[in-house]
Every structure is written in C-alpha cells, then in structure tokens.
Design a protein around this motif. Structure first.
Motif, short mmCIF file in Angstrom:
data_model
loop_
_atom_site.label_atom_id
_atom_site.label_comp_id
_atom_site.label_asym_id
_atom_site.label_seq_id
_atom_site.Cartn_x
_atom_site.Cartn_y
_atom_site.Cartn_z
N GLU A 103 0.81 -1.03 0.01
CA GLU A 103 0.01 0.09 0.03
C GLU A 103 0.63 1.28 0.11
O GLU A 103 0.27 2.24 -0.27
CB GLU A 103 -0.94 0.04 0.89
N GLU A 104 2.17 1.10 0.32
CA GLU A 104 2.91 2.33 0.29
C GLU A 104 2.96 3.24 -1.12
O GLU A 104 3.27 2.41 -1.92
CB GLU A 104 4.35 1.82 0.91
N GLU A 105 3.10 4.30 -0.98
CA GLU A 105 3.51 5.07 -2.29
C GLU A 105 4.67 4.86 -2.60
O GLU A 105 6.03 4.71 -1.83
CB GLU A 105 3.27 6.76 -2.00
N GLY A 106 4.88 4.59 -4.14
CA GLY A 106 6.27 4.45 -4.82
C GLY A 106 6.54 3.11 -5.14
O GLY A 106 7.38 2.67 -5.64
N VAL A 107 5.48 2.13 -4.51
CA VAL A 107 5.84 0.78 -4.71
C VAL A 107 4.87 0.53 -5.95
O VAL A 107 3.57 0.34 -5.97
CB VAL A 107 5.17 -0.21 -3.71
N HIS A 108 5.46 0.39 -6.98
CA HIS A 108 4.66 0.09 -8.43
C HIS A 108 4.16 -1.45 -8.65
O HIS A 108 5.48 -2.21 -8.62
CB HIS A 108 5.30 0.72 -9.73
N ILE A 109 3.44 -1.94 -8.87
CA ILE A 109 2.93 -3.21 -9.19
C ILE A 109 2.28 -3.58 -10.56
O ILE A 109 1.38 -2.68 -10.80
CB ILE A 109 2.01 -3.57 -8.10
N LEU A 110 3.08 -4.63 -11.18
CA LEU A 110 2.64 -4.85 -12.64
C LEU A 110 2.25 -6.22 -12.85
O LEU A 110 3.24 -6.91 -12.53
CB LEU A 110 3.74 -4.44 -13.47
N ASP A 111 1.18 -6.66 -13.32
CA ASP A 111 0.97 -7.84 -13.78
C ASP A 111 0.85 -7.85 -15.40
O ASP A 111 -0.05 -7.33 -15.82
CB ASP A 111 -0.75 -8.25 -13.24
N PRO A 112 1.92 -8.54 -15.84
CA PRO A 112 2.09 -8.21 -16.94
C PRO A 112 1.33 -9.15 -18.14
O PRO A 112 1.50 -8.93 -19.33
CB PRO A 112 3.47 -8.77 -17.54
N PHE A 113 0.65 -10.22 -17.58
CA PHE A 113 -0.12 -11.25 -18.22
C PHE A 113 -1.40 -11.25 -17.50
O PHE A 113 -1.99 -12.24 -16.98
CB PHE A 113 0.50 -12.57 -18.65
N VAL A 114 -2.32 -10.26 -17.76
CA VAL A 114 -3.42 -9.96 -16.43
C VAL A 114 -4.54 -11.02 -16.62
O VAL A 114 -5.04 -11.13 -15.79
CB VAL A 114 -3.86 -8.55 -16.38
N GLY A 115 -4.85 -11.45 -17.82
CA GLY A 115 -5.89 -12.38 -17.98
C GLY A 115 -7.19 -11.73 -17.47
O GLY A 115 -7.68 -10.75 -17.87
N THR A 116 -7.86 -12.30 -16.47
CA THR A 116 -9.15 -11.56 -16.11
C THR A 116 -8.88 -10.67 -14.84
O THR A 116 -9.87 -10.37 -14.12
CB THR A 116 -10.13 -12.90 -15.77
N GLY A 117 -7.64 -10.48 -14.43
CA GLY A 117 -7.48 -9.73 -13.36
C GLY A 117 -7.27 -9.92 -11.98
O GLY A 117 -7.13 -9.22 -10.86
N ASN A 118 -7.21 -11.53 -11.99
CA ASN A 118 -7.22 -12.20 -10.40
C ASN A 118 -6.10 -11.55 -9.61
O ASN A 118 -6.45 -11.20 -8.41
CB ASN A 118 -7.19 -13.53 -10.62
N PHE A 119 -4.91 -11.48 -10.13
CA PHE A 119 -3.75 -10.97 -9.06
C PHE A 119 -4.26 -9.42 -8.79
O PHE A 119 -3.74 -9.18 -7.64
CB PHE A 119 -2.33 -10.92 -9.97
#
Length: 641
Positions: free
Chosen positions: A317-333
C-alpha cells in the motif's frame, strides 16, 4: 468398500474418509457429464466440493463432517454462515442428509449400499430450472454460431468493398492494432476482433449491469467507432443478431441466479471458453482467461507483501511501490492486491488505483473482462466508479523491443497508458505467464512469435550458459517471462510467478538456473508438483493445481540493491508438496501457510554444474566423461567416450 475399510480401522475423521467419498462422488458426477470441484470458494466460504456442469454452473454442494459430529447441529451452523440451501449434501462416514430448496428431503444410512445410491442419485439428479433453458440455448448457439460468424465476416468484407468511410475507419483501427498487438497482424484477424466485440458487448453490458461499458472502456470505444461506421449505411446489429436472442436471453436469465460477483466472473469466463472459441479455433485460447486458483493468488500476494515489509520496511500500500501484472488475464492478481491494500487504507487504494497499479493483456476479450472486474472491485471498495487507468491492451513482450518497433498504442488513451507504464519504476512483477508457444499471439497465424531483442537476451544469457545439446525448450514463453521480469524490475524489487516447473531440473535450463542466481539475491521456489508426464500415475484433473499435464511451481525472487558492486550469488530456498496430494489438499496447504513464512524451506546447495535438486546425485557427476558431444563426433574433443 474403501469407506467401510476405513470405518473398520476406526478411521472416522473427516480427513480420512472425505477423499474416498470425493472419489465416489466425482466418478458418479462424470457419468452425468458433470465434474466435482473440491475446496470450492463461494462468497468468502469454502465448500468441501461443488458439482458443476460442463459450463461451470453449480448443481449442488457437498460438505463432509466427522463421525462424531452432531450432523443436524452442524447443518444449522453452516446455514447460519450463509451456505446455500438449494441442493446441499451433508455427509459423515455413516450418514448423509440432503437439503433441497430449504427442506430436508432425505436422511440416509450410508452403511447400506442401496441408501448410499439413493442419496447420490437424488443429489446429482437435482435440476436448476434456469439451467435447462441455458443448455437448450447452448445447443442452439453451437449449431448457429458458424453460420452467424460466416455471415458477419461476409458483411464486413462487403462493407470494406462498398463503403469508403468504413474502409478508412477500419484501416486506421487496423494500424493501431498492428502497433499495439503484433506488427504481423492480418486484416482477417482484426475483422475477427470486431466480430468478437459485436458478439460480446451485450453480455458485458447486461450480465454485469454495465450499460455504459462501450463508452467508458477505452478499447471498446475505439472499436465502437469502427462499428458506428459499419452501421452508418444499413447494418442493423440488433436485427443481425436476432437469431441469437434465445442464447442471450438464457445467458442473462442464468446470470441472474448467481448472486456472488466472483461466480459471475467465473461464469463469464466459461461463456468465453466454451462458446467463443467456436467462433474461430485459431483465435481461441482456453488457457488465456482461466483463473489462477485463489489459494495460489492469495499466497503469492501475501508473500510479496511480507517480503516488502521484511526487506525494505514497506507494504504493497505504500506510495512508490509500483505493481505490474504483465499477463493480467481476467485480473485475478490485481483484484487480490486491491483487496490487500483496501484492508489497510482506502486512501492508499485510491492512490494506487490511479497511479501505481499496472496490467497488460494482449487478447481483446480477457482485456474487457479484466477491466470490468477491476473497476467493479474498486466501486465495491470505494463506493464510486472510476475507469481503471492502469490497464493496457498491449503485448508485454513487444514493449521490450523498445525503439526497434513503433511504440505500441491503441488509440490516444491507451498510448498514454502504455507510456506511463514504461516510465514507471516497477517494484513488483506478479502474475501467471503463458505456458505455451502460441498463447500470446492468438490473432495471427504465426504460432512461433518472434521477439528479436528478447529472444536475443535469452540466447545471450540462459542459452549461452547452458551445456545442453538441445536448447529448444528455452523458447517457451514462461522462460522469456523470467528473462523479461529480471530486466524490468530495476535495482531492487520482487518477481512472483506461478509457472511451469521444468526449469527446476530440466537439462536445458542449467544456464537459466545459473543466471537466476546471478540476477537475484534470494530465490524461494515452492514446487506444487503435478507433472503427469513424469509420473503417469498422477491425474492432471486430480493432482495438478491447474488441471494440466505439466508440473507447476511458485517462484518468489528477491533482488536487493547492491552498493559493493560484487556479483550476486542468490540463496535458493526450496519446498515441495507431497507428490500424491490432491488439488484441494494443495489449496488448503497454501491457505494454511498464508505466505512464505508458513512454509518449511530447505536451503539448497547447487552443484558446480548448476543442478539445484541434487538429492541422490553424486558430487563427482560433472567430472564423468560424457558418452558423446558434437565436438567429439567431429573428432575435435578427446574428452568423450
């Protein structure tokens, strides 16, 4: 007989008897073209099993209890927690009670074979009225789909030949699609995308009660511009699709029987998998939007959160922590990450949602589903609707090609999103990379899609360091995903993938294992097993967490910032689930562990030849003479037999 044998040995505990009853129930279900899904999640609950149709519609629920349990009392407790009352079978080793539509319809002595048979028959023969209409519509849809698709493609061809306006708009859309998805994309593939949109947009609007979908979603908006040009002269989409009205009506009626949003997501996935692959076998991908099981997703998200706190004193939840799902499918992650963040701070979720959550998808329909799933989850958490600005319709591997290709973009808004993502310092890469060679380029005929820069990186690292004679397995997209992720996260961060586990001991992967240790400071690999090809006695549907034939592993890779300039020599921590555990047992183990701290890790000491799993191998293996080498065959190497 198995249950009776356990009873004679006084094995009355649910854990001893439930697997035997599950085998029986599953076998009976298969005879009716149903299947048993063990450890079935529903509205925050988890059933011991649910019997599902081939379209994943729930027929009934099974709950196993101990012999010592007071069954009527346990039933009251379950209903108090919100268990469904339409068709549920409560079972102990000697007794079963069947409740249908809120009424007890049977109390059976399972020690009597005829009563056991009656209980199973009554449970499995229960009919959900809406499902009959649905199944009739499915049969009609399957029969009509080829002619509908053929007629729709012919109409698009006719309009391209007759209407300059439509041709101009189509060509503009075609160029956008090529730049975003694949430079070798064919015009027929783009026509199929438009046809898929026409066939599905009503489902997205009505099943998910999202009437503004085509206006709010940036990709749907682009395609609607093409459709507007198509209908401008005389194409009436409502009239054209009128023959499919019974199918749409049945789908919408059935969807209304599903209250849980997660089950609606699963239902919509099934619609795509079961039916729209019939539109075009070439563009279908039955793996692309299948859920990663929730137990795996939760374990991975919580493990990443734990690593961030332990290593850098920060949370997801901290600012500056960018999170990427590169193969998102239906978005579960991304959905699970949002849930984790919202539990800590709604304000943080708003910031992350707008700026620091990123996702890519290369196929149109899963992209639509992921967009709606994520946006709906945000609405439920925050009470306000906002389009998710972090999702891009783009090929993740294509982004790696950099200046060698035109910058991907699918319209101005999608182009902006892609640029924003490329400029973001990614801290966490998390997801389920594609497992097969054809999975990321379903909109063209080139099943061995080439990515010159990324392929060269794999060749210069993993392949070059390998001593194997055949290195073709390094072309697998999941291998490219590891290479891409190691290059994407920067000087510090975490990569969390659930993938094929062949890299753990495959001969061709010795160079990959060497470079993973050189790229990361700590590697946690949880081997979930399930490789049916290595052990034919296993069942993919019973023992594999995905129901597939290849083994699966969760990899949590940690990179720390290095100030001393010394090369990394990553520490490997390994754990393996029991070879014979059933899929449900594996889910339970992940849930009980919660995150990587709940796993008993073994520190591996790899051999000089980068063999990680050395148990039972002699240390001098690498010093033995090979039977033959290419150089030896050419007479240039005497160090062979």
């Amino acid at each position: 007989a198995d249950i009776d044998h356990k009873r004679q040995r006084h094995l009355f505990h649910e854990g001893n008897v439930a697997p035997a009853f599950a085998d029986l129930l599953g076998d009976c279900a298969r005879r009716l073209n149903y299947h048993l899904s063990e450890q079935y999640p529903y509205n925050g609950l988890r059933f011991d099993g649910a019997v599902l149709t081939e379209y994943n519609l729930r027929i009934g629920v099974w709950e196993a209890k101990d012999e010592a349990d007071d069954l009527p009392s346990e039933i009251d407790k379950k209903f108090g927690k919100g268990y469904p009352k339409d068709n549920i079978l409560f079972q102990t080793p000697s007794r079963a009670i069947l409740v249908q539509n809120g009424t007890t319809v049977g109390d059976y002595d399972l020690r009597q074979p005829e009563q056991l048979a009656r209980a199973l028959e009554a449970f499995l023969n229960y009919r959900v009225p809406a499902f009959d209409q649905w199944e009739r519509a499915v049969a009609d849809f399957k029969e009509r789909m080829p002619e509908i698709a053929k007629a729709l493609m012919a109409r698009l061809d006719a309009e391209l030949a007759q209407s300059k306006d439509f041709k101009d708009v189509f060509n503009g859309f075609y160029e956008l699609a090529k730049t975003s998805l694949n430079p070798n994309l064919s015009a027929d593939a783009v026509k199929e995308m438009i046809a898929q949109h026409l066939l599905t947009e009503r489902i997205f609007r009505r099943v998910f009660n999202n009437p503004d979908f085509t206006r709010r979603n940036v990709i749907a908006t682009e395609i609607e511009r093409v459709v507007d040009a198509l209908v401008r002269r005389y194409f009436d989409r409502e009239a054209f699709f009128r023959p499919l009205e019974p199918f749409y009506h049945a789908l919408e009626q059935t969807a209304q029987t599903i209250a849980d949003y997660g089950q609606k997501q699963s239902f919509l996935n099934t619609v795509y998998e079961q039916f729209f692959q019939g539109f075009s076998v070439r563009v279908a991908d039955t793996h692309g939007i299948v859920y990663t099981p929730q137990a795996i997703v939760s374990f991975m998200v919580e493990s990443v959160a734990d690593i961030l706190r332990r290593e850098w004193g920060r949370g997801l939840e901290e600012e500056g922590v960018h999170i990427l799902d590169p193969f998102v499918g239906t978005g579960n992650f991304i959905l699970r990450v949002m849930q984790h963040i919202a539990a800590r701070s709604k304000l943080a979720l708003r910031h992350k949602y707008r700026r620091e959550l990123h996702a890519n998808e290369v196929m149109l329909l899963p992209y639509y589903i992921a967009s709606m799933n994520i946006e709906h989850a945000y609405y439920e958490a925050m009470g306000e609707y906002e389009p998710f600005p972090g999702i891009c319709l783009v090929d993740t591997f294509e982004l790696y090609e950099g200046a060698q290709r035109t910058l991907p973009g699918f319209g101005d808004e999608n182009l902006k999103r892609v640029k924003d993502q490329q400029a973001s310092p990614i801290t966490v890469v998390i997801g389920n990379p594609p497992y097969n060679v054809g999975q990321v380029n379903e909109n063209d005929n080139n099943k061995n899609r080439k990515y010159p820069r990324l392929d060269r990186r794999v060749s210069e690292t993993y392949a070059k360091a390998s001593r194997a004679t055949s290195k073709s397995k390094l072309n697998d997209p999941y291998v490219k995903a590891f290479r891409w992720a190691a290059d994407r996260i920067g000087e510090e961060g975490v990569v969390a993938f659930v993938s094929n586990n062949s890299f753990l001991d495959g001969i061709a992967f010795d160079g990959m294992r060497q470079h993973l240790r050189a790229d990361f400071d700590a590697l946690y690999v949880y081997d979930l097993g399930g490789n049916v090809r290595k052990n034919p006695k296993l069942s993919g549907t019973t023992h594999n967490v995905f129901g597939i034939q290849v083994g699966v592993a969760i990899s949590l890779l940690v990179r720390r910032r290095r100030e001393d300039g010394k090369p990394r020599d990553g520490a490997i921590y390994y754990a393996r689930m029991d070879e014979w555990w059933r899929r449900g047992q594996k889910y339970i183990a992940l849930e009980q562990a919660h995150n990587l701290d709940g796993v008993a890790w073994q520190r591996l000491q790899p051999s000089a030849g980068h063999v990680w799993l050395t148990e039972g191998l002699r240390d001098d293996w690498a010093a033995l003479l090979p039977l033959g080498t290419k150089a030896g065959k050419a007479g240039k190497d005497a160090q062979t037999i």
